[in-house]
Design a protein around this motif. Sequence first.
Motif, PDB file in Angstrom:
ATOM      1  N   GLN A 199       0.841  -1.195   0.000  1.00  0.00           N
ATOM      2  CA  GLN A 199       0.000   0.000   0.000  1.00  0.00           C
ATOM      3  C   GLN A 199       0.875   1.244   0.000  1.00  0.00           C
ATOM      4  O   GLN A 199       1.718   1.404   0.883  1.00  0.00           O
ATOM      5  N   PHE A 200       0.691   2.092  -0.995  1.00  0.00           N
ATOM      6  CA  PHE A 200       1.370   3.379  -1.015  1.00  0.00           C
ATOM      7  C   PHE A 200       0.615   4.326  -0.100  1.00  0.00           C
ATOM      8  O   PHE A 200      -0.588   4.194   0.093  1.00  0.00           O
ATOM      9  N   GLY A 201       1.330   5.284   0.489  1.00  0.00           N
ATOM     10  CA  GLY A 201       0.658   6.255   1.342  1.00  0.00           C
ATOM     11  C   GLY A 201       1.553   6.708   2.469  1.00  0.00           C
ATOM     12  O   GLY A 201       2.740   6.390   2.525  1.00  0.00           O
ATOM     13  N   GLY A 202       0.940   7.432   3.400  1.00  0.00           N
ATOM     14  CA  GLY A 202       1.663   8.008   4.522  1.00  0.00           C
ATOM     15  C   GLY A 202       1.455   7.224   5.801  1.00  0.00           C
ATOM     16  O   GLY A 202       1.111   6.034   5.788  1.00  0.00           O
ATOM     17  N   ALA A 203       1.630   7.915   6.922  1.00  0.00           N
ATOM     18  CA  ALA A 203       1.554   7.300   8.246  1.00  0.00           C
ATOM     19  C   ALA A 203       0.223   6.583   8.447  1.00  0.00           C
ATOM     20  O   ALA A 203      -0.834   7.116   8.145  1.00  0.00           O
ATOM     21  N   GLY A 204       0.321   5.330   8.925  1.00  0.00           N
ATOM     22  CA  GLY A 204      -0.860   4.522   9.196  1.00  0.00           C
ATOM     23  C   GLY A 204      -1.482   3.888   7.967  1.00  0.00           C
ATOM     24  O   GLY A 204      -2.362   3.043   8.080  1.00  0.00           O
ATOM     25  N   VAL A 205      -1.055   4.294   6.765  1.00  0.00           N
ATOM     26  CA  VAL A 205      -1.636   3.776   5.520  1.00  0.00           C
ATOM     27  C   VAL A 205      -0.615   2.951   4.747  1.00  0.00           C
ATOM     28  O   VAL A 205      -0.887   1.807   4.374  1.00  0.00           O
ATOM     29  N   GLY A 206       0.533   3.543   4.491  1.00  0.00           N
ATOM     30  CA  GLY A 206       1.553   2.853   3.704  1.00  0.00           C
ATOM     31  C   GLY A 206       2.108   1.647   4.441  1.00  0.00           C
ATOM     32  O   GLY A 206       2.348   1.713   5.647  1.00  0.00           O
ATOM     33  N   HIS A 207       2.245   0.527   3.721  1.00  0.00           N
ATOM     34  CA  HIS A 207       2.908  -0.621   4.345  1.00  0.00           C
ATOM     35  C   HIS A 207       3.606  -1.479   3.305  1.00  0.00           C
ATOM     36  O   HIS A 207       3.251  -1.499   2.140  1.00  0.00           O
ATOM     37  N   TRP A 208       4.644  -2.180   3.791  1.00  0.00           N
ATOM     38  CA  TRP A 208       5.502  -2.983   2.931  1.00  0.00           C
ATOM     39  C   TRP A 208       6.123  -4.111   3.736  1.00  0.00           C
ATOM     40  O   TRP A 208       6.121  -4.071   4.967  1.00  0.00           O
ATOM     41  N   THR A 209       6.608  -5.134   3.028  1.00  0.00           N
ATOM     42  CA  THR A 209       7.318  -6.237   3.670  1.00  0.00           C
ATOM     43  C   THR A 209       8.712  -6.349   3.074  1.00  0.00           C
ATOM     44  O   THR A 209       8.943  -5.970   1.928  1.00  0.00           O
ATOM     45  N   LEU A 210       9.620  -6.897   3.869  1.00  0.00           N
ATOM     46  CA  LEU A 210      10.967  -7.198   3.410  1.00  0.00           C
ATOM     47  C   LEU A 210      11.158  -8.698   3.617  1.00  0.00           C
ATOM     48  O   LEU A 210      10.913  -9.216   4.708  1.00  0.00           O
ATOM     49  N   SER A 211      11.538  -9.402   2.544  1.00  0.00           N
ATOM     50  CA  SER A 211      11.700 -10.857   2.592  1.00  0.00           C
ATOM     51  C   SER A 211      13.061 -11.249   2.044  1.00  0.00           C
ATOM     52  O   SER A 211      13.636 -10.546   1.215  1.00  0.00           O
ATOM     53  N   VAL A 212      13.542 -12.410   2.513  1.00  0.00           N
ATOM     54  CA  VAL A 212      14.815 -12.966   2.038  1.00  0.00           C
ATOM     55  C   VAL A 212      14.561 -14.389   1.549  1.00  0.00           C
ATOM     56  O   VAL A 212      13.621 -15.048   2.002  1.00  0.00           O
ATOM     57  N   PRO A 213      15.400 -14.884   0.628  1.00  0.00           N
ATOM     58  CA  PRO A 213      15.229 -16.261   0.140  1.00  0.00           C
ATOM     59  C   PRO A 213      15.384 -17.269   1.281  1.00  0.00           C
ATOM     60  O   PRO A 213      16.211 -17.085   2.175  1.00  0.00           O
ATOM     61  N   ASP A 214      14.570 -18.349   1.225  1.00  0.00           N
ATOM     62  CA  ASP A 214      14.653 -19.375   2.268  1.00  0.00           C
ATOM     63  C   ASP A 214      15.577 -20.538   1.898  1.00  0.00           C
ATOM     64  O   ASP A 214      15.739 -21.478   2.667  1.00  0.00           O
ATOM     65  N   GLY A 215      16.163 -20.493   0.696  1.00  0.00           N
ATOM     66  CA  GLY A 215      17.065 -21.553   0.261  1.00  0.00           C
ATOM     67  C   GLY A 215      16.368 -22.711  -0.420  1.00  0.00           C
ATOM     68  O   GLY A 215      17.012 -23.612  -0.949  1.00  0.00           O
ATOM     69  N   ALA A 216      15.039 -22.715  -0.412  1.00  0.00           N
ATOM     70  CA  ALA A 216      14.280 -23.804  -1.026  1.00  0.00           C
ATOM     71  C   ALA A 216      13.338 -23.284  -2.111  1.00  0.00           C
ATOM     72  O   ALA A 216      12.354 -23.923  -2.447  1.00  0.00           O
ATOM     73  N   GLY A 217      13.624 -22.094  -2.629  1.00  0.00           N
ATOM     74  CA  GLY A 217      12.798 -21.517  -3.684  1.00  0.00           C
ATOM     75  C   GLY A 217      11.700 -20.597  -3.192  1.00  0.00           C
ATOM     76  O   GLY A 217      10.981 -20.008  -3.988  1.00  0.00           O
ATOM     77  N   GLY A 218      11.548 -20.458  -1.881  1.00  0.00           N
ATOM     78  CA  GLY A 218      10.539 -19.558  -1.315  1.00  0.00           C
ATOM     79  C   GLY A 218      11.201 -18.385  -0.613  1.00  0.00           C
ATOM     80  O   GLY A 218      12.378 -18.091  -0.847  1.00  0.00           O
ATOM     81  N   GLU A 219      10.447 -17.763   0.265  1.00  0.00           N
ATOM     82  CA  GLU A 219      10.970 -16.614   0.995  1.00  0.00           C
ATOM     83  C   GLU A 219      10.519 -16.649   2.448  1.00  0.00           C
ATOM     84  O   GLU A 219       9.468 -17.200   2.762  1.00  0.00           O
ATOM     85  N   PHE A 220      11.317 -16.027   3.311  1.00  0.00           N
ATOM     86  CA  PHE A 220      10.936 -15.743   4.683  1.00  0.00           C
ATOM     87  C   PHE A 220      10.590 -14.262   4.750  1.00  0.00           C
ATOM     88  O   PHE A 220      11.371 -13.426   4.296  1.00  0.00           O
ATOM     89  N   THR A 221       9.445 -13.934   5.326  1.00  0.00           N
ATOM     90  CA  THR A 221       9.109 -12.534   5.562  1.00  0.00           C
ATOM     91  C   THR A 221       9.819 -12.110   6.841  1.00  0.00           C
ATOM     92  O   THR A 221       9.513 -12.606   7.924  1.00  0.00           O
ATOM     93  N   ILE A 222      10.791 -11.222   6.681  1.00  0.00           N
ATOM     94  CA  ILE A 222      11.567 -10.741   7.817  1.00  0.00           C
ATOM     95  C   ILE A 222      10.766  -9.717   8.608  1.00  0.00           C
ATOM     96  O   ILE A 222      10.670  -9.789   9.825  1.00  0.00           O
ATOM     97  N   CYS A 223      10.197  -8.752   7.899  1.00  0.00           N
ATOM     98  CA  CYS A 223       9.422  -7.739   8.606  1.00  0.00           C
ATOM     99  C   CYS A 223       8.240  -7.264   7.772  1.00  0.00           C
ATOM    100  O   CYS A 223       8.285  -7.237   6.554  1.00  0.00           O
ATOM    101  N   PHE A 224       7.194  -6.947   8.477  1.00  0.00           N
ATOM    102  CA  PHE A 224       5.973  -6.373   7.921  1.00  0.00           C
ATOM    103  C   PHE A 224       5.882  -4.984   8.532  1.00  0.00           C
ATOM    104  O   PHE A 224       5.757  -4.850   9.752  1.00  0.00           O
ATOM    105  N   GLU A 225       5.976  -3.965   7.694  1.00  0.00           N
ATOM    106  CA  GLU A 225       6.128  -2.592   8.176  1.00  0.00           C
ATOM    107  C   GLU A 225       4.915  -1.720   7.845  1.00  0.00           C
ATOM    108  O   GLU A 225       4.406  -1.767   6.730  1.00  0.00           O
ATOM    109  N   THR A 226       4.489  -0.921   8.821  1.00  0.00           N
ATOM    110  CA  THR A 226       3.457   0.094   8.607  1.00  0.00           C
ATOM    111  C   THR A 226       4.069   1.446   8.959  1.00  0.00           C
ATOM    112  O   THR A 226       4.691   1.591  10.016  1.00  0.00           O
ATOM    113  N   LEU A 227       3.892   2.423   8.083  1.00  0.00           N
ATOM    114  CA  LEU A 227       4.529   3.727   8.275  1.00  0.00           C
ATOM    115  C   LEU A 227       4.018   4.450   9.515  1.00  0.00           C
ATOM    116  O   LEU A 227       2.811   4.496   9.771  1.00  0.00           O
TER     117      LEU A 227
END
Length: 173
Positions: A135-163
Amino acid sequence: MKVAKAAMPASFGLFVVTVLTAVLFAYPATANAASVVATINGGGTAIMDPNQSDFGLAGTTSFGIHATLYADGTARGQIDCVDHVGSTLPGNIFGEVTSWEGTLDGEVILHVTGKFLAIPGGHPQEQSFTVKIQQFGGAGVGHWTLSVPDGAGGEFTICFETLLSGQIVMRRS
Protein backbone atom coordinates in the motif's frame (compact mmCIF):
# COMPACT_ATOMS: atom_id res chain seq x y z
CA MET A 1 51.80 40.91 -45.60
CA LYS A 2 50.19 37.52 -45.91
CA VAL A 3 50.43 35.04 -43.08
CA ALA A 4 50.70 31.48 -44.18
CA LYS A 5 48.24 29.08 -42.56
CA ALA A 6 49.61 25.83 -41.33
CA ALA A 7 48.02 22.86 -42.97
CA MET A 8 46.09 20.52 -40.69
CA PRO A 9 47.75 17.14 -40.66
CA ALA A 10 45.61 14.31 -42.04
CA SER A 11 46.19 12.34 -38.85
CA PHE A 12 44.30 15.00 -36.84
CA GLY A 13 41.23 14.67 -39.07
CA LEU A 14 41.36 10.89 -38.69
CA PHE A 15 41.62 11.34 -34.92
CA VAL A 16 38.46 13.52 -34.85
CA VAL A 17 36.50 11.00 -36.95
CA THR A 18 37.65 8.15 -34.68
CA VAL A 19 36.62 9.96 -31.49
CA LEU A 20 33.19 10.91 -32.88
CA THR A 21 32.57 7.34 -34.04
CA ALA A 22 33.55 5.97 -30.62
CA VAL A 23 31.18 8.40 -28.88
CA LEU A 24 28.28 7.46 -31.15
CA PHE A 25 28.77 3.73 -30.56
CA ALA A 26 29.27 4.17 -26.81
CA TYR A 27 25.70 5.43 -26.38
CA PRO A 28 23.11 3.05 -27.86
CA ALA A 29 20.02 4.46 -29.50
CA THR A 30 17.33 5.28 -26.95
CA ALA A 31 14.63 3.93 -29.27
CA ASN A 32 15.64 0.40 -28.23
CA ALA A 33 15.80 1.18 -24.49
CA ALA A 34 12.93 0.15 -22.21
CA SER A 35 10.66 3.03 -21.31
CA VAL A 36 10.14 4.22 -17.75
CA VAL A 37 6.68 3.23 -16.45
CA ALA A 38 6.89 4.59 -12.90
CA THR A 39 9.11 5.99 -10.17
CA ILE A 40 8.78 5.07 -6.50
CA ASN A 41 10.09 7.38 -3.78
CA GLY A 42 9.69 7.16 -0.05
CA GLY A 43 11.20 7.51 3.33
CA GLY A 44 10.38 7.84 6.97
CA THR A 45 9.89 5.56 9.93
CA ALA A 46 7.82 2.40 10.25
CA ILE A 47 6.77 -0.05 12.94
CA MET A 48 7.30 -3.79 12.49
CA ASP A 49 4.33 -6.07 13.22
CA PRO A 50 5.69 -9.20 14.99
CA ASN A 51 2.50 -11.14 14.16
CA GLN A 52 3.18 -10.81 10.39
CA SER A 53 6.92 -11.67 10.53
CA ASP A 54 8.06 -15.27 10.11
CA PHE A 55 10.46 -14.60 13.01
CA GLY A 56 8.29 -12.38 15.23
CA LEU A 57 10.51 -9.34 14.67
CA ALA A 58 9.35 -6.10 16.27
CA GLY A 59 10.66 -2.57 16.57
CA THR A 60 11.07 0.68 14.71
CA THR A 61 12.68 1.14 11.28
CA SER A 62 13.99 4.13 9.35
CA PHE A 63 13.92 3.60 5.60
CA GLY A 64 14.51 5.21 2.23
CA ILE A 65 13.38 3.95 -1.18
CA HIS A 66 14.02 5.26 -4.67
CA ALA A 67 13.31 3.06 -7.68
CA THR A 68 12.76 3.73 -11.36
CA LEU A 69 10.66 0.97 -12.96
CA TYR A 70 11.03 0.08 -16.65
CA ALA A 71 8.53 -1.60 -19.00
CA ASP A 72 10.78 -4.66 -19.47
CA GLY A 73 10.77 -5.49 -15.72
CA THR A 74 14.16 -4.01 -14.98
CA ALA A 75 14.58 -1.33 -12.34
CA ARG A 76 17.23 0.99 -10.96
CA GLY A 77 17.47 2.55 -7.56
CA GLN A 78 18.36 2.03 -3.94
CA ILE A 79 16.73 0.83 -0.74
CA ASP A 80 18.06 1.32 2.77
CA CYS A 81 16.30 -0.02 5.85
CA VAL A 82 17.73 0.44 9.35
CA ASP A 83 16.12 -1.42 12.26
CA HIS A 84 16.83 0.73 15.31
CA VAL A 85 18.67 -0.40 18.40
CA GLY A 86 15.98 -1.79 20.69
CA SER A 87 14.35 -3.68 17.82
CA THR A 88 14.38 -7.49 17.93
CA LEU A 89 17.17 -7.66 15.30
CA PRO A 90 18.82 -4.25 14.89
CA GLY A 91 20.72 -3.84 11.66
CA ASN A 92 20.99 -2.16 8.28
CA ILE A 93 19.92 -3.90 5.09
CA PHE A 94 20.56 -1.96 1.90
CA GLY A 95 21.19 -2.41 -1.79
CA GLU A 96 20.54 -1.78 -5.46
CA VAL A 97 17.10 -2.36 -6.97
CA THR A 98 17.62 -4.53 -10.07
CA SER A 99 14.14 -5.58 -11.21
CA TRP A 100 10.47 -5.42 -10.34
CA GLU A 101 7.22 -7.30 -10.80
CA GLY A 102 3.58 -6.80 -9.98
CA THR A 103 1.05 -4.30 -11.20
CA LEU A 104 1.08 -0.53 -11.04
CA ASP A 105 -2.50 -0.75 -9.76
CA GLY A 106 -1.66 -3.06 -6.86
CA GLU A 107 1.35 -4.58 -5.14
CA VAL A 108 4.81 -3.84 -6.47
CA ILE A 109 7.73 -6.16 -5.67
CA LEU A 110 11.26 -4.76 -5.88
CA HIS A 111 14.16 -7.21 -6.21
CA VAL A 112 17.32 -6.01 -4.50
CA THR A 113 20.96 -7.11 -4.46
CA GLY A 114 22.59 -5.82 -1.33
CA LYS A 115 24.10 -6.33 2.06
CA PHE A 116 23.10 -6.77 5.69
CA LEU A 117 25.07 -5.24 8.55
CA ALA A 118 24.17 -6.32 12.09
CA ILE A 119 24.17 -3.63 14.78
CA PRO A 120 26.35 -3.38 16.80
CA GLY A 121 29.42 -4.10 14.72
CA GLY A 122 30.10 -6.87 12.31
CA HIS A 123 30.97 -6.86 8.66
CA PRO A 124 28.45 -6.40 5.82
CA GLN A 125 27.23 -9.75 4.46
CA GLU A 126 25.95 -10.22 0.90
CA GLN A 127 22.15 -10.46 0.96
CA SER A 128 19.55 -10.44 -1.79
CA PHE A 129 16.04 -9.49 -0.70
CA THR A 130 12.67 -8.29 -1.93
CA VAL A 131 10.56 -5.38 -0.82
CA LYS A 132 6.87 -5.77 -1.53
CA ILE A 133 4.90 -2.54 -1.31
CA GLN A 134 1.32 -3.52 -0.51
CA GLN A 135 0.00 0.00 0.00
CA PHE A 136 1.37 3.38 -1.02
CA GLY A 137 0.66 6.25 1.34
CA GLY A 138 1.66 8.01 4.52
CA ALA A 139 1.55 7.30 8.25
CA GLY A 140 -0.86 4.52 9.20
CA VAL A 141 -1.64 3.78 5.52
CA GLY A 142 1.55 2.85 3.70
CA HIS A 143 2.91 -0.62 4.34
CA TRP A 144 5.50 -2.98 2.93
CA THR A 145 7.32 -6.24 3.67
CA LEU A 146 10.97 -7.20 3.41
CA SER A 147 11.70 -10.86 2.59
CA VAL A 148 14.82 -12.97 2.04
CA PRO A 149 15.23 -16.26 0.14
CA ASP A 150 14.65 -19.38 2.27
CA GLY A 151 17.06 -21.55 0.26
CA ALA A 152 14.28 -23.80 -1.03
CA GLY A 153 12.80 -21.52 -3.68
CA GLY A 154 10.54 -19.56 -1.31
CA GLU A 155 10.97 -16.61 1.00
CA PHE A 156 10.94 -15.74 4.68
CA THR A 157 9.11 -12.53 5.56
CA ILE A 158 11.57 -10.74 7.82
CA CYS A 159 9.42 -7.74 8.61
CA PHE A 160 5.97 -6.37 7.92
CA GLU A 161 6.13 -2.59 8.18
CA THR A 162 3.46 0.09 8.61
CA LEU A 163 4.53 3.73 8.28
CA LEU A 164 4.69 5.89 11.39
CA SER A 165 5.96 8.96 9.53
CA GLY A 166 6.88 9.92 5.98
CA GLN A 167 5.36 8.35 2.90
CA ILE A 168 5.82 6.02 -0.06
CA VAL A 169 4.59 7.37 -3.38
CA MET A 170 4.52 6.11 -6.94
CA ARG A 171 4.47 8.42 -9.91
CA ARG A 172 3.54 6.88 -13.25
CA SER A 173 5.33 8.05 -16.35
